[in-house]
Design a protein around this motif. Structure first.
Motif, PDB file in Angstrom:
ATOM      1  N   VAL B 691      33.700   1.505  39.714  1.00  0.00           N
ATOM      2  CA  VAL B 691      34.019   1.736  38.306  1.00  0.00           C
ATOM      3  C   VAL B 691      34.217   0.403  37.627  1.00  0.00           C
ATOM      4  CG1 VAL B 691      35.691   2.727  36.699  1.00  0.00           C
ATOM      5  CG2 VAL B 691      35.161   3.919  38.814  1.00  0.00           C
ATOM      6  N   GLU B 692      33.638   0.222  36.452  1.00  0.00           N
ATOM      7  CA  GLU B 692      33.900  -1.030  35.723  1.00  0.00           C
ATOM      8  C   GLU B 692      33.876  -0.783  34.228  1.00  0.00           C
ATOM      9  OE1 GLU B 692      30.773  -3.320  37.375  1.00  0.00           O
ATOM     10  OE2 GLU B 692      29.345  -1.711  36.970  1.00  0.00           O
ATOM     11  N   ARG B 693      34.648  -1.591  33.544  1.00  0.00           N
ATOM     12  CA  ARG B 693      34.649  -1.566  32.080  1.00  0.00           C
ATOM     13  C   ARG B 693      33.342  -2.125  31.586  1.00  0.00           C
ATOM     14  NH1 ARG B 693      37.734  -5.043  28.888  1.00  0.00           N
ATOM     15  NH2 ARG B 693      37.556  -3.786  27.019  1.00  0.00           N
ATOM     16  N   THR B 694      32.809  -1.544  30.518  1.00  0.00           N
ATOM     17  CA  THR B 694      31.594  -2.129  29.962  1.00  0.00           C
ATOM     18  C   THR B 694      31.872  -2.958  28.717  1.00  0.00           C
ATOM     19  OG1 THR B 694      31.221  -0.174  28.600  1.00  0.00           O
ATOM     20  CG2 THR B 694      30.161  -0.219  30.757  1.00  0.00           C
ATOM     21  N   GLY B 695      33.025  -2.735  28.094  1.00  0.00           N
ATOM     22  CA  GLY B 695      33.317  -3.502  26.879  1.00  0.00           C
ATOM     23  C   GLY B 695      33.496  -2.620  25.662  1.00  0.00           C
ATOM     24  N   PRO B 696      32.456  -1.900  25.255  1.00  0.00           N
ATOM     25  CA  PRO B 696      32.604  -1.064  24.050  1.00  0.00           C
ATOM     26  C   PRO B 696      33.600   0.064  24.280  1.00  0.00           C
ATOM     27  CG  PRO B 696      30.359  -0.941  24.929  1.00  0.00           C
ATOM     28  CD  PRO B 696      31.101  -1.918  25.771  1.00  0.00           C
ATOM     29  N   ARG B 697      34.066   0.636  23.160  1.00  0.00           N
ATOM     30  CA  ARG B 697      34.948   1.781  23.211  1.00  0.00           C
ATOM     31  C   ARG B 697      34.277   2.937  22.483  1.00  0.00           C
ATOM     32  NH1 ARG B 697      39.987   1.590  24.172  1.00  0.00           N
ATOM     33  NH2 ARG B 697      40.646   2.802  22.357  1.00  0.00           N
TER      34      ARG B 697
END
Lengths: 126, 986
Positions: B691-697
Motif C-alpha cells: 500500500v502506498e500514498r499516491t499524493g492526490p486526495r
C-alpha cells in the motif's frame, strides 16, 4: 337521464365509490351491457357502439377535479351516507353533467365540522 | 337575472379553468376507463402478487404491491419460511431494477461495426437456431450454458434442452460459492450439502467470518433468527455472538465479542477450541462415540501451540471454547467470503462441524437433510476448466443467463479473454453489463418480477414466481425462447423439448404429483393455493448423520503463518451491491454503506495504526498492488480490523456505461488470484499486498462523519446497557418543564419502539422508506452537500469497551433515526405559516401545500430529521412508474420528513371503517417496521395499554434520544445489551 328516468344507482357504474378513494368511470363493457340493445338508434349510443367495436375506450372530459395536493376518499363518504349530489349537484336534473357545485375547501371543512368528522389537515393533505 | 357575485364567480371559475389548461399539463383533464376491466384491479386499491425475490440465492418470498398494473413496492411474504414477511435492502430496492432506464427494450444483434442493432424476436430466434444447429454438427458439448442458479422448471427445461443439443456443459454460476462448506459436509458426514442453520435456537453463536447478517447464504432468515436469539439472551453477561475474523463485517460489528486471528489462521483457532473442549472433557454426551477420534485428529492444535501462528492468546481460546459448550445448544458457523476464504477454507469448515458435534449441536441448531440450492453451484475449478475450454476454441455457442462472469470473476481467471474466443455469445440479461459487452446476440429476459418460474432454496420450500405486472418492454421469457428455438433446429430437438408455452410448462411441472395421478381438480387447487401463498412449504425430516474420519482432511501445520507481509487484502461482498449486480439502482448508491457511511463511491479500508505509519489520512488516494493487479482508491480509516489487513468492497469499478454503476470506483477483484494457493477453491483475499500514498486526495461522500461515541456521554442516557443491568430502569435526568399546555390526544396517540438490541444496521428500512414514500435521489453532488432526502437513516455509534487481551468488544450500536413526532416539537412553534403542527393523534404533521420553505423548522430540529427539497429532483423515465400514488411527490422549496407512513394510517382506518371494526394493534404497519428483518421496529397506539408499542415503551431499557431537551418523542428506543458496557456510577 340514467339517474332520473331509469333510476339507476350511481354506484352501478361508479362502482369504486364504495371501496376505493376513486369512484371510477365504468369500463365501456358496462355501458355496452345495456346499450347493445337499449336505445340503439340514438346518435350518442351509436357512437358508443362504434367505439366498442373499434376497441377504443371513451375519453371522458373530467368535470369534477381536485388539485393534486388533496386526497379525497370516496369510500369513507359513501359509508357515511353523504349523498353523491352533495358534491356533484343534482345529477338527476342534468342531461349532461356540469360543474354546479364548487369543491372548495371551506365547504369540506364546514360539513366535516357539522358532522363531527375529523378536521385535521392530515385527513386530506398528506 | 344573474346575481353579480355568482356572475363573477362563474367568470372566475371558467377563467381559471382555461388558465389551468394552458398551464403545466394537469394529468386529470381526461378520464379514460378500461374497455374491459380486469377482475383483480380496483383503481385506487392495491393488488398484491406472491412471488420470489431473485436478487441472491436466498430465495425470500415476496408480496409485490401493484397499483393499476404498475409495480410500486415489494414486501416480504409472511407465509414464506425464508424471510417470514421481511425483505433486505436489496430486495426492497429490486423494484427500481424493473424500471431501470438502462434496461434492454428489444432483442439486439451486434452488427459488422460491433454496434448493437435492434432485431425482431422471430429473426433473433431463427438466427440462434441456425447457430445452434451448426454447433451441433461440430460434435458434442460445443454449446455451453453459464447462468444463475436454477431449480424446478427452468432447471429441467435447460437440462433437457442442452441434452437435445448434445451438450452437458451447464454451469450454475454464482459469484460467491459454498464449496468448502459442501465439501466439509461430505468429508465429515457423507453429505455433500449446505446444512440448515437455526440461529434462533442457539445460546451462543461463533462465526468464523460468515457474513450472515448481510450477504452470506440467507441474510433475511438469519437476521430474524439472530435477533430472536439476542432477545432471548438479553441478560446473558457473555452475549450472543462471537466473531472470529481478521476484519469486522457488518455481522462482526453486531457481535458481542471479537477475536482477530492472523489472516489464514482462523482454522487453527477453531481447531484449538475443539482441542480445549476434548482436553477439558466437557464434550456433550451425544458426542461420546466421536470424542476419541476427534481428540486424536485435533491433538496437534493445543491453544498454546497455535498462539503464535494465530496471534490469539491461549486463555482467550479456552474461554471461548468453554462458553461454546456451556451455552449449548450453541452454533459454530464457518467461513464467509471476505473474512475467511483461503486455502484452509475446508479445514475451517470441518473444524466448525467438529465443534458443533462436540457441543451436541447437530440436530438442534445445525442439521442435514434439507440441503440448499447452492449445493449445485459451479466451483471455481469448474469455472477455470470452462474458461480453458472456451479459450482453446472448444465452445461454439455460449449462452449466458443472468450471470456476469466477465466482471464478477477475478480478472486473473482470464474469463474476459476466453469469452472473446467464443464465436457466438448469447446473453439473456435484462440490462447491459460487462458480459453483454462481449455478447453478439442479446435476448432480454423479463425481469424476475415479470416472470413465471419457481425456485426452491432448500427442500421443503418450493417457491413460486408469478408476474406482478405485464412486461414493460419487448422482452421474452427465456423459457419461451428456448422452446421456440428448439422447435426450429431439428425434428429431434423439437420432440425432446415439446411445444408449449413457458407459463404452461411451469404450471404443469408445479402440479407434480396431483397432475401425474390425473387428479385435475387437486392439481388446479394446488396451483391456486400456490399462487395465493407463494409456493408449497413442507417440513423436511432432518437426518442424523454419523461423523466420519476427518483426521486426514484436517492436516494443517499448527505453526504455519500465511506469507503475510506487509498487508493482506480482503475483498468483501457489498451489503448493497452483493457482487455489484445492483450497483445501477440509485437508492443503493445514495443510501450510505452500513459500516463506513460512504455513498456514491468506493473506498479502501486501512487501520488507523497502519495509516499513521504510512502517513495516510482519510481521503488520500492510495495505490494497492498485489501479484495480480493494482488499483487506486480513496483511503478510509477503519479500526474494525487487524492493522495488517486492508479491505475493499466488491461491486465498484463497473465498466458498463449504466448511469449509476459505470465508471465509478475500482474493482477490488483485480487484486485477487484465480484460486487460493494450493487449493481449487475461490479466494477473496490476496496476501503480500503493498500500500502506498499516491499524493492526490479524493472527495469521499460520508453521510455520517463521526462514528465514535462521545466518551463522556453519561451512561443513563446512553444507548448501551450491560446485560446485568438490563432490568434497571433509569429515571430521566431532568424534570420536565412545559412552556406550552400539553396536547390532548383523544383517541389514538401513534408511537414507535425501536429495539437497538435487535437492529443490525442493514438499511432495509431505509430502502423501504425510499420506495414507499417517493423519496428523491439527489445524486452525488447534493449528497456531498448533505442534502440527501432519506427520512430515516441508520446512525452507527461505536462505543469503547476495553478489550481483555485477545478478546475485543465491538460495542457498536446501530440507531435508526427518523422524525421523533415529538409531543413538544421544537419545529412546530417556529413555522410562520402553520405548515407543521401537532395533529390530534400525536403526529407531527407536515402539510406540503402550505410550506413556503423558510427552513426554520429544520433549523430547530435537534434530531436533524427534516429534509428540504433544494431543487426539483426528478425520476428518469421509467423510474417514475414506481412512484406510490398514495404519497404526494414533493416539489422544490418544500420541507418533508417521516410521517409514520400516514398514508398507511389513513388506509388502515379506511379499511377498518369499510370492514366495520375498530382499529386493532398491528393493523397499521409503516414501511420500515414491515420490512425490518430483525423485527426491531414496532408501531402502534400508545394509548392502548395492551399494544406492543406501549409494552415496549415501559421496558426498563427504554429511553428517548436527547431526552434532556424535553422534546417528549413518540419513539422509545430500547438500549442495546453490550457485555462490559459501563455502568451507572450514581
Amino acid at each position: 337521464m340514467h339517474v332520473a328516468d331509469d333510476k339507476l344507482d350511481c354506484e352501478l357504474c361508479h362502482s369504486g365509490a364504495r371501496r376505493s378513494p376513486f369512484a371510477g368511470i365504468p369500463p365501456v363493457e358496462r355501458c355496452i351491457g345495456c346499450h347493445k340493445y337499449v336505445l340503439t338508434p340514438h346518435p350518442e349510443v351509436a357512437k358508443l357502439r362504434r367505439m366498442w367495436e373499434a376497441r377504443k375506450p371513451i375519453r371522458w372530459t373530467r368535470v369534477y377535479t381536485l388539485p393534486q395536493f388533496v386526497r379525497f376518499d370516496h369510500a369513507s363518504h359513501v359509508l357515511a351516507k353523504v349523498g353523491c349530489e352533495t358534491c356533484h349537484g343534482d345529477v338527476a336534473s342534468m342531461d349532461r353533467i356540469g360543474r354546479v357545485v364548487e369543491p372548495a375547501m371551506g365547504a369540506c371543512v364546514r360539513c366535516h365540522r357539522e358532522r363531527r368528522a375529523p378536521d385535521d389537515c392530515l385527513t386530506c393533505h398528506y | 337575472m344573474i346575481e353579480r357575485r355568482q356572475f363573477l364567480k362563474t367568470i372566475g371559475i371558467s377563467g381559471s379553468a382555461a388558465l389551468l389548461e394552458q398551464c403545466a399539463p394537469t394529468p386529470s383533464h381526461e378520464l379514460i376507463p378500461y374497455l374491459v376491466a380486469p377482475d383483480d384491479v380496483v383503481p385506487g386499491v392495491a393488488a398484491y402478487y406472491a412471488t420470489t425475490c431473485r436478487e441472491c440465492p436466498a430465495g425470500c418470498g415476496a408480496l409485490v404491491k401493484t397499483m393499476n398494473g404498475r409495480i410500486t413496492k415489494a414486501e416480504g411474504n409472511p407465509a414464506h419460511p425464508i424471510g417470514r414477511g421481511r425483505l433486505c435492502v436489496r430486495g426492497q430496492a429490486a423494484v427500481q431494477s424493473v424500471y431501470n432506464p438502462d434496461r434492454f427494450r428489444t432483442p439486439l444483434l451486434r452488427d459488422a461495426h460491433g454496434v448493437f442493432q435492434p432485431i425482431s424476436w422471430p429473426d433473433a430466434e431463427s438466427l440462434l437456431a441456425a447457430k445452434l444447429g451448426a454447433a451441433m454438427q461440430g460434435g458434442a458439448d460445443r454449446v455451453a450454458w453459464i447462468g444463475e442458479l436454477l431449480t424446478g422448471a427452468l432447471d429441467t427445461l435447460t437440462s433437457t434442452w442442452l441434452a437435445a443439443l448434445g451438450s452437458r456443459r451447464r454451469l450454475f454460476y454464482e459469484t460467491f460459492d459454498y464449496e468448502p462448506l459442501v465439501e466439509a459436509g461430505a468429508i465429515a458426514f457423507g453429505r455433500r450439502e449446505v446444512p440448515r442453520y437455526e440461529l434462533d435456537r442457539a445460546g451462543f453463536i461463533v462465526s468464523f467470518g460468515a457474513e450472515f447478517l448481510e450477504t452470506w447464504l440467507s441474510n433475511v432468515e438469519f437476521t430474524g433468527a439472530y435477533a430472536r436469539a439476542r432477545r432471548r439472551q438479553l441478560r446473558d453477561p457473555e452475549g450472543t455472538l462471537l466473531v472470529v475474523a481478521p476484519r469486522l463485517s457488518l455481522t462482526g460489528l453486531n457481535a458481542d465479542a471479537w477475536i482477530a486471528p492472523r489472516p489464514g489462521s482462523e482454522a487453527l483457532v477453531a481447531l484449538a477450541m475443539a482441542h480445549a473442549i476434548v482436553a477439558d472433557g466437557v464434550a456433550h454426551s451425544s458426542a461420546a462415540p466421536y470424542v476419541r477420534g476427534i481428540a486424536s485428529a485435533v491433538a496437534p492444535y493445543a491453544a498454546e501451540r497455535v498462539a503464535r501462528a494465530t496471534d490469539v492468546d491461549a486463555a482467550t481460546i479456552r474461554r471461548a471454547a468453554r462458553r461454546f459448550v456451556a451455552a449449548r445448544p450453541s452454533l459454530a458457523i464457518g467461513g464467509g467470503v471476505g473474512g475467511t476464504s483461503d486455502r484452509h477454507a475446508v479445514q475451517l469448515e470441518l473444524a466448525c462441524l467438529l465443534l458443533n458435534v462436540l457441543a451436541g449441536n447437530i440436530g438442534e441448531t445445525i442439521g442435514y437433510g434439507a440441503g440448499h440450492a447452492v449445493d449445485r453451484l459451479a466451483t471455481r475449478n469448474d469455472m477455470l476448466e470452462t474458461t480453458r475450454t472456451m479459450a482453446s476454441g472448444g465452445v461454439d455457442v455460449l449462452l449466458v443467463h443472468h450471470a456476469n462472469p466477465v466482471f464478477t470473476l477475478p480478472p486473473a481467471v482470464g474469463f474476459a479473454d476466453a469469452i472473446s474466443r467464443v464465436p457466438f455469445v448469447v446473453s439473456f440479461a435484462g440490462a447491459p453489463d460487462e458480459t453483454t459487452d462481449r455478447a453478439h446476440l442479446v435476448l432480454p429476459d423479463h425481469h424476475f418480477l415479470e416472470s413465471w418460474g419457481d425456485y426452491a432454496p432448500r427442500a421443503g420450500v418450493a417457491s413460486l414466481l408469478q408476474p406482478a405486472a405485464a412486461p414493460l418492454f419487448d422482452t421474452r421469457a427465456t423459457g419461451d425462447v428456448l422452446i421456440e428455438v428448439a422447435n426450429q433446429i431439428t425434428a429431434d430437438t423439437a420432440r425432446a423439448v415439446g411445444r408449449t408455452t413457458w407459463a404452461d410448462y411451469v404450471r404443469s411441472r408445479w402440479a407434480g404429483g396431483a397432475a401425474a395421478a390425473n387428479d385435475q381438480a387437486a392439481a388446479a387447487a394446488g396451483w391456486q393455493d400456490a399462487l395465493a401463498s407463494g409456493g408449497r412449504f413442507e417440513a423436511v425430516d432432518a437426518v442424523r448423520p454419523a461423523l466420519g474420519d476427518v483426521a486426514r482432511a484436517l492436516a494443517i501445520d499448527p505453526d504455519a503463518q500465511e506469507p503475510a507481509g506487509p498487508f493482506t487484502f480482503i475483498a468483501c461482498p457489498s451489503t448493497h451491491f452483493y457482487d455489484g449486480r445492483s450497483a445501477n439502482e440509485s437508492w443503493l448508491q445514495e443510501v450510505p454503506d452500513p459500516i463506513t457511511k460512504i455513498a456514491w463511491g468506493d473506498w479502501i479500508e486501512i487501520h488507523p495504526d497502519a495509516a499513521r505509519r504510512l502517513g495516510i489520512v482519510d481521503g488520500d488516494v492510495v495505490r494497492v498492488t498485489s501479484a495480480h493487479g493494482r488499483i487506486e482508491a480513496a483511503a478510509h480509516l477503519y479500526a474494525g480490523m487487524r492493522p495488517d489487513v486492508i479491505a475493499m468492497p466488491l461491486g465498484y469499478g463497473r465498466l458498463r456505461s449504466s448511469r449509476h454503476a459505470g465508471a465509478r470506483g475500482s474493482n477490488a477483484a483485480l487484486l485477487l488470484p484465480p484460486t487460493a494457493a494450493g487449493s481449487p477453491h475461490a479466494v477473496w483475499r490476496a496476501s503480500g499486498v503493498r500500500v502506498e500514498r499516491t499524493g492526490p486526495r479524493r472527495v469521499v461522500i460520508m453521510l455520517q462523519a463521526h462514528v465514535a461515541s462521545r466518551e463522556d456521554a453519561a451512561p443513563p442516557l446512553g444507548k448501551i446497557v450491560d446485560p446485568g443491568r438490563a432490568d434497571a430502569r433509569e429515571p430521566p435526568q431532568h424534570p420536565p418543564v412545559d412552556l406550552f399546555p400539553p396536547h390532548e390526544h383523544r383517541e389514538h396517540r401513534w408511537g414507535m419502539a425501536i429495539d437497538l438490541n435487535s437492529c443490525t444496521g442493514c438499511n432495509a428500512c431505509v430502502a423501504a422508506c425510499y420506495a414507499e414514500n417517493n423519496i428523491a435521489v439527489v445524486g452525488e453532488q447534493f449528497c456531498g452537500q448533505g442534502r440527501e432526502m432519506s427520512w430515516i437513516r441508520i446512525e452507527r455509534h461505536a462505543h469503547t469497551v476495553p478489550s481483555e487481551s485477545s478478546l475485543h468488544r465491538p460495542a457498536n450500536v446501530f440507531l435508526p433515526m427518523l422524525c421523533q413526532q415529538c409531543d413538544e416539537a421544537p419545529c412546530e412553534s417556529v413555522c410562520p405559516v402553520y405548515a407543521t403542527y401537532h395533529n390530534p393523534e400525536g403526529l407531527n404533521a407536515q402539510v406540503y401545500a402550505r410550506c413556503i420553505g423558510t427552513r426554520f423548522c429544520s433549523n430547530n430540529c435537534p434530531y436533524k430529521v427534516r429534509r428540504f427539497n433544494w431543487a426539483r429532483y426528478g425520476w428518469e423515465a421509467p423510474l417514475g412508474e414506481q412512484l406510490n400514488p398514495d404519497v404526494t411527490v414533493r416539489s422544490a422549496g418544500v420541507m418533508e420528513k417521516c410521517t409514520f407512513c400516514v398514508q398507511r394510517i389513513q388506509g388502515a382506518k379506511r379499511a377498518a371503517r369499510l370492514d366495520g371494526h375498530l382499529l386493532r394493534d398491528g393493523d397499521i404497519v409503516p414501511a420500515c417496521a414491515q420490512t425490518c428483518p430483525a423485527e426491531a421496529i414496532v408501531f402502534g397506539d400508545l394509548h392502548d395499554p395492551e399494544s406492543r408499542v406501549s409494552r415496549a415503551a415501559s421496558d426498563p431499557r427504554g429511553y428517548h434520544v436527547l431526552e434532556e431537551l424535553n422534546t417528549r418523542p413518540a419513539i422509545t428506543y430500547l438500549r442495546r445489551s453490550v457485555p462490559g458496557a459501563p455502568g451507572d456510577e450514581r
